[in-house]
Design an enzyme around this catalytic site. Structure first.
Site, PDB file in Angstrom:
ATOM      1  N   GLY A 116       0.835  -1.208   0.000  1.00 53.58           N
ATOM      2  CA  GLY A 116       0.000   0.000   0.000  1.00 53.58           C
ATOM      3  C   GLY A 116       0.868   1.256   0.000  1.00 53.58           C
ATOM      4  O   GLY A 116       2.087   1.191   0.174  1.00 53.58           O
TER       5      GLY A 116
ATOM      6  N   ALA B  30      -6.008  -1.342   5.395  1.00 53.36           N
ATOM      7  CA  ALA B  30      -7.381  -0.851   5.515  1.00 53.36           C
ATOM      8  C   ALA B  30      -8.126  -1.091   4.213  1.00 53.36           C
ATOM      9  O   ALA B  30      -7.517  -1.222   3.149  1.00 53.36           O
ATOM     10  CB  ALA B  30      -7.386   0.661   5.812  1.00 53.36           C
TER      11      ALA B  30
ATOM     12  N   THR C 263      -8.613   8.615   9.282  1.00 49.70           N
ATOM     13  CA  THR C 263      -8.965   9.455   8.136  1.00 49.70           C
ATOM     14  C   THR C 263      -9.763  10.706   8.512  1.00 49.70           C
ATOM     15  O   THR C 263     -10.515  10.701   9.501  1.00 49.70           O
ATOM     16  CB  THR C 263      -9.799   8.623   7.133  1.00 49.70           C
ATOM     17  OG1 THR C 263     -10.293   9.472   6.098  1.00 49.70           O
ATOM     18  CG2 THR C 263     -10.986   7.960   7.815  1.00 49.70           C
TER      19      THR C 263
ATOM     20  N   TYR D 111     -17.382   4.080   4.684  1.00 46.66           N
ATOM     21  CA  TYR D 111     -15.935   4.066   4.951  1.00 46.66           C
ATOM     22  C   TYR D 111     -15.619   4.843   6.235  1.00 46.66           C
ATOM     23  O   TYR D 111     -14.908   4.352   7.119  1.00 46.66           O
ATOM     24  CB  TYR D 111     -15.198   4.670   3.754  1.00 46.66           C
ATOM     25  CG  TYR D 111     -13.723   4.947   3.986  1.00 46.66           C
ATOM     26  CD1 TYR D 111     -12.795   3.917   4.040  1.00 46.66           C
ATOM     27  CD2 TYR D 111     -13.264   6.256   4.137  1.00 46.66           C
ATOM     28  CE1 TYR D 111     -11.444   4.181   4.252  1.00 46.66           C
ATOM     29  CE2 TYR D 111     -11.919   6.533   4.337  1.00 46.66           C
ATOM     30  CZ  TYR D 111     -11.008   5.491   4.393  1.00 46.66           C
ATOM     31  OH  TYR D 111      -9.675   5.762   4.602  1.00 46.66           O
TER      32      TYR D 111
ATOM     33  N   LYS E   4     -14.007   3.344   9.712  1.00 41.90           N
ATOM     34  CA  LYS E   4     -12.710   3.837  10.204  1.00 41.90           C
ATOM     35  C   LYS E   4     -12.864   4.409  11.618  1.00 41.90           C
ATOM     36  O   LYS E   4     -11.971   4.255  12.457  1.00 41.90           O
ATOM     37  CB  LYS E   4     -12.134   4.894   9.254  1.00 41.90           C
ATOM     38  CG  LYS E   4     -11.674   4.347   7.904  1.00 41.90           C
ATOM     39  CD  LYS E   4     -10.463   3.405   8.005  1.00 41.90           C
ATOM     40  CE  LYS E   4      -9.211   4.130   8.429  1.00 41.90           C
ATOM     41  NZ  LYS E   4      -8.034   3.196   8.441  1.00 41.90           N
TER      42      LYS E   4
HETATM   43  N1  LIG Z   1      -5.621   6.844   0.585  1.00 46.83           N
HETATM   44  C1  LIG Z   1      -6.130   7.936   1.154  1.00 46.83           C
HETATM   45  O1  LIG Z   1      -6.446   8.940   0.510  1.00 46.83           O
HETATM   46  C2  LIG Z   1      -6.300   7.977   2.657  1.00 46.83           C
HETATM   47  C3  LIG Z   1      -6.873   9.120   3.244  1.00 46.83           C
HETATM   48  C4  LIG Z   1      -7.031   9.166   4.632  1.00 46.83           C
HETATM   49  C5  LIG Z   1      -6.641   8.087   5.404  1.00 46.83           C
HETATM   50  N2  LIG Z   1      -6.111   6.996   4.807  1.00 46.83           N
HETATM   51  C6  LIG Z   1      -5.731   5.866   5.669  1.00 46.83           C
HETATM   52  O2  LIG Z   1      -4.333   5.708   5.570  1.00 46.83           O
HETATM   53  C7  LIG Z   1      -3.991   4.326   5.749  1.00 46.83           C
HETATM   54  C8  LIG Z   1      -3.077   3.888   4.627  1.00 46.83           C
HETATM   55  O3  LIG Z   1      -3.774   4.076   3.405  1.00 46.83           O
HETATM   56  P1  LIG Z   1      -3.078   3.831   1.984  1.00 46.83           P
HETATM   57  O4  LIG Z   1      -3.425   5.006   1.155  1.00 46.83           O
HETATM   58  O5  LIG Z   1      -1.675   3.408   2.161  1.00 46.83           O
HETATM   59  O6  LIG Z   1      -3.987   2.599   1.502  1.00 46.83           O
HETATM   60  P2  LIG Z   1      -3.737   1.573   0.305  1.00 46.83           P
HETATM   61  O7  LIG Z   1      -2.651   2.026  -0.583  1.00 46.83           O
HETATM   62  O8  LIG Z   1      -5.101   1.284  -0.232  1.00 46.83           O
HETATM   63  O9  LIG Z   1      -3.218   0.287   1.096  1.00 46.83           O
HETATM   64  C9  LIG Z   1      -4.080  -0.429   1.944  1.00 46.83           C
HETATM   65  C10 LIG Z   1      -3.450  -1.775   2.219  1.00 46.83           C
HETATM   66  O10 LIG Z   1      -4.340  -2.514   3.065  1.00 46.83           O
HETATM   67  C11 LIG Z   1      -4.427  -3.832   2.550  1.00 46.83           C
HETATM   68  N3  LIG Z   1      -5.679  -4.465   2.940  1.00 46.83           N
HETATM   69  C12 LIG Z   1      -6.920  -4.230   2.453  1.00 46.83           C
HETATM   70  N4  LIG Z   1      -7.812  -5.053   3.052  1.00 46.83           N
HETATM   71  C13 LIG Z   1      -7.104  -5.812   3.929  1.00 46.83           C
HETATM   72  C14 LIG Z   1      -7.453  -6.870   4.828  1.00 46.83           C
HETATM   73  N5  LIG Z   1      -8.714  -7.332   4.935  1.00 46.83           N
HETATM   74  N6  LIG Z   1      -6.463  -7.429   5.576  1.00 46.83           N
HETATM   75  C15 LIG Z   1      -5.188  -7.008   5.462  1.00 46.83           C
HETATM   76  N7  LIG Z   1      -4.793  -6.052   4.619  1.00 46.83           N
HETATM   77  C16 LIG Z   1      -5.747  -5.444   3.862  1.00 46.83           C
HETATM   78  C17 LIG Z   1      -4.289  -3.666   1.050  1.00 46.83           C
HETATM   79  O11 LIG Z   1      -3.908  -4.891   0.475  1.00 46.83           O
HETATM   80  P3  LIG Z   1      -4.311  -5.206  -1.064  1.00 46.83           P
HETATM   81  O12 LIG Z   1      -3.629  -4.145  -1.890  1.00 46.83           O
HETATM   82  O13 LIG Z   1      -3.779  -6.578  -1.275  1.00 46.83           O
HETATM   83  O14 LIG Z   1      -5.800  -5.090  -1.112  1.00 46.83           O
HETATM   84  C18 LIG Z   1      -3.186  -2.624   0.969  1.00 46.83           C
HETATM   85  O15 LIG Z   1      -1.916  -3.221   1.079  1.00 46.83           O
HETATM   86  C19 LIG Z   1      -5.322   3.586   5.848  1.00 46.83           C
HETATM   87  O16 LIG Z   1      -5.646   3.419   7.197  1.00 46.83           O
HETATM   88  C20 LIG Z   1      -6.324   4.539   5.231  1.00 46.83           C
HETATM   89  O17 LIG Z   1      -7.631   4.353   5.732  1.00 46.83           O
HETATM   90  C21 LIG Z   1      -5.921   6.911   3.459  1.00 46.83           C
END
Ligand SMILES: NC(=O)c1ccc[n+]([C@@H]2O[C@H](COP(=O)([O-])OP(=O)(O)OC[C@H]3O[C@@H](n4cnc5c(N)ncnc54)[C@H](OP(=O)(O)O)[C@@H]3O)[C@@H](O)[C@H]2O)c1
Length: 290
Positions: free
Chosen positions: A11, A61, A102, A126, A130
């Protein structure tokens, strides 16, 4: 404290931590699907035991905001039950857990930047899942710190920067929402901030004030439209027309907060950690894309 378990391997944020943690003398231990999947609690427990971590950063997540509307139970499993299990494992091992959360826990109606004491009121599935994850992580482990971020982008993965550059290469004109405000946050900057927090915990010890919610976003603010304009200005090359539109012109399954600016003062006061401007964060991500 050296061995840091990082969930969500592959991720955006987990990838950022693979560089940021060693820079602060930590050893990142990355786990991801299929070995580490919250749908398989026994596998999660096995991976935790095998890693013997001294702290955990939960980056795993369900992040598909629109898909969560139709699949809330599955999103709840990943975003709330998963952190609940991790918190229990961390409590039993007496180690800190950083649970990443988030800006979507807010409804965006405040009309001013949110601080950590503002009441959450999610307007999407979502956001609800969260928020439940925040509570589960804090309730399940005396050493949990919740870190809320927003609008994350990175040199890897599917994100707004990647989408804009891809569509911008194909089209003369892009229509982008101009009435949602927030702070685009570069995953490498957020990863540096997390490494900084962990370094304080390692060097000064866990304090009662650490069991709390903190906001961590790049400094400044913009709209998706402003972000898109900056992407094309900084990336160079072909520059499509970026037409501002209203959220109502671009209907999505999930509601999104109109104004989810986050105050980050508390992070600076408690940990001495600040993030650079969102423009610098964007420059860093574009440079790393090559
Ligand atoms: N992206 C945003 O804009 C954003 C904004 C605010 C907060 N956040 C928070 O920041 C954090 C990191 O986000 P990110 O952007 O790095 O997300 P990301 O790139 O979507 O990565 C999420 C990771 O979680 C894994 N995952 C999904 N479902 C899972 C499960 N059931 N068990 C174990 N692993 C699982 C995914 O694996 P797969 O790829 O194999 O599915 C992926 O490796 C998260 O908590 C997210 O809610 C993100």
């Amino acid at each position: 404290m050296r061995r840091i378990l990082v969930t969500g391997q592959g991720g955006q944020l987990a990838t950022g931590l693979t560089d940021a943690l060693p820079a602060r003398d930590f050893t990142p231990l990355l786990v991801g699907q299929p070995d580490f999947d919250f749908v398989d609690p026994a596998g999660v427990a096995r991976a935790f035991a095998a890693a013997r971590p001294e702290a955990v950063v939960n980056c795993a997540a369900w992040t598909a905001v629109d898909a969560a509307e139709d699949q809330e139970p599955a999103a709840f499993l990943a975003n709330a039950l998963g952190p609940a299990q991790l918190a229990g494992l961390c409590a039993a091992a007496d180690i800190p857990l950083i649970q990443v959360s988030t800006d979507y826990v807010f409804d965006g109606a405040k009309g001013a930047p949110y601080d950590e004491a503002d009441p959450p009121a999610p307007v999407s599935a979502y956001g609800r899942t969260k928020l439940a994850g925040e509570w589960a992580a804090l309730a399940g482990n005396p050493r949990t710190l919740v870190l809320r971020t927003a609008w994350v982008h990175a040199p890897v993965g599917r994100n707004f920067v990647d989408t804009m550059l891809r569509l911008g290469a194909e089209r003369e004109e892009l229509r982008v929402v101009a009435d949602q405000r927030g702070a685009p946050t570069a995953a490498p900057d957020l990863a540096d901030a997390i490494a900084g927090i962990l370094a304080v915990i390692r060097d000064a010890g866990w304090q009662p004030a650490h069991r709390s919610v903190f906001h961590a976003v790049n400094a400044g603010e913009t709209t998706w439209h402003g972000f898109a304009e900056a992407i094309f200005a900084m990336a160079g090359g072909k520059r499509p027309r970026v037409v501002p539109i209203a959220t109502s012109d671009y209907p999505t399954k999930a509601h999104r907060p109109a104004d989810s600016r986050l105050l980050t003062r508390k992070l600076a006061e408690v940990f001495g950690v600040t993030l650079p401007s969102w423009e610098d964060g964007l420059r860093r991500v574009l440079a790393a894309r090559g």
